[in-house]
Design an enzyme around this catalytic site. Structure first.
Site, mmCIF file in Angstrom:
data_model
loop_
_atom_site.group_PDB
_atom_site.id
_atom_site.type_symbol
_atom_site.label_atom_id
_atom_site.label_comp_id
_atom_site.label_asym_id
_atom_site.label_seq_id
_atom_site.Cartn_x
_atom_site.Cartn_y
_atom_site.Cartn_z
ATOM 1 N N ASP A 10 -31.686 39.040 -23.226
ATOM 2 C CA ASP A 10 -32.259 38.359 -22.053
ATOM 3 C C ASP A 10 -33.484 37.583 -22.528
ATOM 4 O O ASP A 10 -34.336 38.119 -23.235
ATOM 5 C CB ASP A 10 -32.648 39.385 -20.983
ATOM 6 C CG ASP A 10 -33.112 38.727 -19.680
ATOM 7 O OD1 ASP A 10 -32.410 38.869 -18.667
ATOM 8 O OD2 ASP A 10 -34.173 38.073 -19.694
ATOM 9 N N ASP A 108 -29.886 33.175 -18.297
ATOM 10 C CA ASP A 108 -30.646 33.554 -19.501
ATOM 11 C C ASP A 108 -30.260 34.895 -20.094
ATOM 12 O O ASP A 108 -31.006 35.456 -20.883
ATOM 13 C CB ASP A 108 -32.163 33.512 -19.217
ATOM 14 C CG ASP A 108 -32.687 34.793 -18.594
ATOM 15 O OD1 ASP A 108 -31.930 35.442 -17.846
ATOM 16 O OD2 ASP A 108 -33.848 35.144 -18.868
ATOM 17 N N GLU A 109 -29.091 35.419 -19.721
ATOM 18 C CA GLU A 109 -28.728 36.697 -20.324
ATOM 19 C C GLU A 109 -27.241 36.813 -20.605
ATOM 20 O O GLU A 109 -26.418 36.203 -19.935
ATOM 21 C CB GLU A 109 -29.204 37.859 -19.445
ATOM 22 C CG GLU A 109 -28.569 37.933 -18.090
ATOM 23 C CD GLU A 109 -29.400 38.767 -17.122
ATOM 24 O OE1 GLU A 109 -30.515 38.335 -16.775
ATOM 25 O OE2 GLU A 109 -28.927 39.830 -16.727
HETATM 26 P P1 TTP Z 1 -35.058 36.690 -15.407
HETATM 27 O O1 TTP Z 1 -34.381 36.955 -16.709
HETATM 28 O O2 TTP Z 1 -34.885 37.705 -14.330
HETATM 29 O O3 TTP Z 1 -36.635 36.555 -15.611
HETATM 30 P P2 TTP Z 1 -37.446 35.775 -16.727
HETATM 31 O O4 TTP Z 1 -36.565 35.345 -17.854
HETATM 32 O O5 TTP Z 1 -38.227 34.699 -16.077
HETATM 33 O O6 TTP Z 1 -38.476 36.881 -17.218
HETATM 34 P P3 TTP Z 1 -38.177 38.195 -18.088
HETATM 35 O O7 TTP Z 1 -38.989 38.042 -19.332
HETATM 36 O O8 TTP Z 1 -38.651 39.326 -17.232
HETATM 37 O O9 TTP Z 1 -36.712 38.240 -18.350
HETATM 38 O O10 TTP Z 1 -34.591 35.311 -14.812
HETATM 39 C C1 TTP Z 1 -34.243 34.193 -15.632
HETATM 40 C C2 TTP Z 1 -34.638 32.901 -14.956
HETATM 41 O O11 TTP Z 1 -33.990 32.768 -13.702
HETATM 42 C C3 TTP Z 1 -36.127 32.799 -14.660
HETATM 43 O O12 TTP Z 1 -36.861 32.310 -15.771
HETATM 44 C C4 TTP Z 1 -36.146 31.867 -13.483
HETATM 45 C C5 TTP Z 1 -34.848 32.118 -12.760
HETATM 46 N N1 TTP Z 1 -35.085 32.965 -11.579
HETATM 47 C C6 TTP Z 1 -35.297 32.355 -10.348
HETATM 48 O O13 TTP Z 1 -35.228 31.131 -10.242
HETATM 49 N N2 TTP Z 1 -35.542 33.149 -9.252
HETATM 50 C C7 TTP Z 1 -35.626 34.504 -9.323
HETATM 51 O O14 TTP Z 1 -35.892 35.186 -8.311
HETATM 52 C C8 TTP Z 1 -35.431 35.132 -10.602
HETATM 53 C C9 TTP Z 1 -35.515 36.629 -10.743
HETATM 54 C C10 TTP Z 1 -35.163 34.329 -11.691
HETATM 55 MG MG MG Z 2 -35.208 36.676 -18.650
HETATM 56 MG MG MG Z 3 -32.302 37.337 -16.918
#
Ligand code: TTP
Ligand code: MG
Ligand code: MG
Length: 352
Positions: A10, A108-109
């Site tokens: 991720d 992103d994962e």
């Molecule tokens: P995530 O992987 O949940 O979060 P992140 O990558 O920003 O942070 P982390 O280091 O905790 O993994 O989400 C991936 C992307 O998806 C995030 O950068 C932006 C988008 N997203 C939204 O647009 N709205 C949301 O509510 C969430 C959770 C994510």
């Molecule tokens: Mg992330």
């Molecule tokens: Mg994610």
């Protein structure tokens, strides 16, 4: 025989990290990526923020107004979905270059089935991949490795940011026991609250509770939930296409050049697609239409919504706007609607 290993990757603060990459002056300063243009920022929602902003309690899905209350020096960056998708595609391509089955779970994962490689080899592959994501793409990520997909995801979550973790069968009980039940993939706020009312807050407690009580409250899902709490994880990595999308097509009752008739079909398809996306636990950002004419030639068009959505009305509105330019002279025999740029809705995926 070596153990099966699943790798879960991720990206860290993904949209914000993409912004830092092209605007290095943002590094080290708290900022959010929001859903509205610069001039209209206070109507926006925080999509994500860097870890400097998280120190102030700023979080994804919070209103931008609230985020500025928490941190007055916050910098606001309007989102640029197309750019994040490009970066996402690069990351996914790199992951796929290893030729293992890959399940992309959101922008992103991804989960990667490393097969019976054993943990030593899994560690080598994981560290190499993490290094390549950093060096070749310029973005930070976290990787978790275990013997099942859900556990690997939990290891990844627990290792953030910029981390790398491995949890083997022997280490699972210790890894799980003191964690909150809400950390189990599929256990959302509602389930967590219900468990709390039964006096169960940690995964260790969930593992020990009499299964009959769980079946009573949650049916067979209660059994699955407890199995995972005990470290039994036989979830499979299901390979996904490179562009993850959900779509429906339908042949019209009669060939037509009437946009009203086509529109009715688009309405039905949009609602079906929205239901399917909800069932699978995704919101979406991109809407596409396909129009096939009498002569079997076919045109597809797609457009991005301003926000992630889960609504059939949004799909329909976008699909109609796209279809209007395509339905005029030639008669249409078949139409399709699809959504892409999917985002997993956390904790709402109907697992348990
Ligand atoms: P995530 O992987 O949940 O979060 P992140 O990558 O920003 O942070 P982390 O280091 O905790 O993994 O989400 C991936 C992307 O998806 C995030 O950068 C932006 C988008 N997203 C939204 O647009 N709205 C949301 O509510 C969430 C959770 C994510
Ligand atoms: Mg992330
Ligand atoms: Mg994610």
């Amino acid at each position: 025989m070596a153990e099966t290993a699943v790798l879960f990757i991720d990206m860290d603060y993904f949209f914000a990290a993409c912004e830092e990459l092209r605007r290095p002056e943002l590094k080290g300063r708290p900022f959010v990526v929001g859903t509205h243009p610069e001039k209209d920022r206070f109507r926006g929602v925080v999509q994500t923020c860097n870890y400097e902003a998280r120190k102030f309690g700023v979080r994804s899905a919070m209103s931008v107004t609230k985020a500025f209350e928490l941190c007055k020096d916050l910098i606001y960056v309007p989102d640029d979905w197309r750019y994040y998708e490009e970066m996402s595609a690069k990351v996914m391509q790199l992951i796929r270059s290893y030729s293992f089955p890959v399940e992309q779970d959101s922008v992103d994962e991804a989960a990667v089935d490393l097969g019976k490689t054993g943990y030593d080899e899994a560690k080598r592959i994981g560290e190499e991949l993490k290094g390549k994501v950093n060096a070749e793409i310029g973005l930070p990520c976290t990787i978790g490795i275990s013997y099942g997909k859900y556990l690997a995801k939990m290891v990844c979550d627990a290792s953030k940011p910029n981390g790398f973790g491995i949890v083997t069968e022997k280490e699972t009980e210790r890894f799980l026991k003191d964690k909150a039940v809400g950390k189990l993939p599929g256990v959302g706020e509602k389930t967590e609250a219900k468990l709390k009312s039964m006096g169960i807050t940690t995964i260790g407690e969930l593992a020990r509770v009499n299964p009959v009580t769980l079946i009573d409250k949650f049916g067979s899902a209660g059994v699955d939930m407890q199995q995972l709490a005990k470290g039994v994880d036989d979830s499979k990595v299901v390979s996904t296409e490179e562009t993850l999308s959900i779509g429906r097509q339908s042949t019209l009752y009669q060939n037509t050049d009437d946009i009203v008739v086509v529109g009715k079909k688009l309405r039905e398809l949009s609602d079906e697609v929205a239901r399917e996306a909800e069932r699978k636990g995704f919101r979406f950002k991109n809407v596409g239409v396909m129009v096939r004419y009498e002569d079997f030639t076919q045109i597809t068009r797609s457009a991005n919504l301003r926000h992630y959505s889960s609504s059939g009305d949004d799909i329909y509105a976008a699909a109609m706007a796209l279809a209007k330019g395509l339905v005029s002279e030639r008669k249409v025999r078949k139409v399709g609607v699809r959504v892409a740029s999917l985002l997993e809705t956390k904790g709402q995926k109907a697992l348990f």
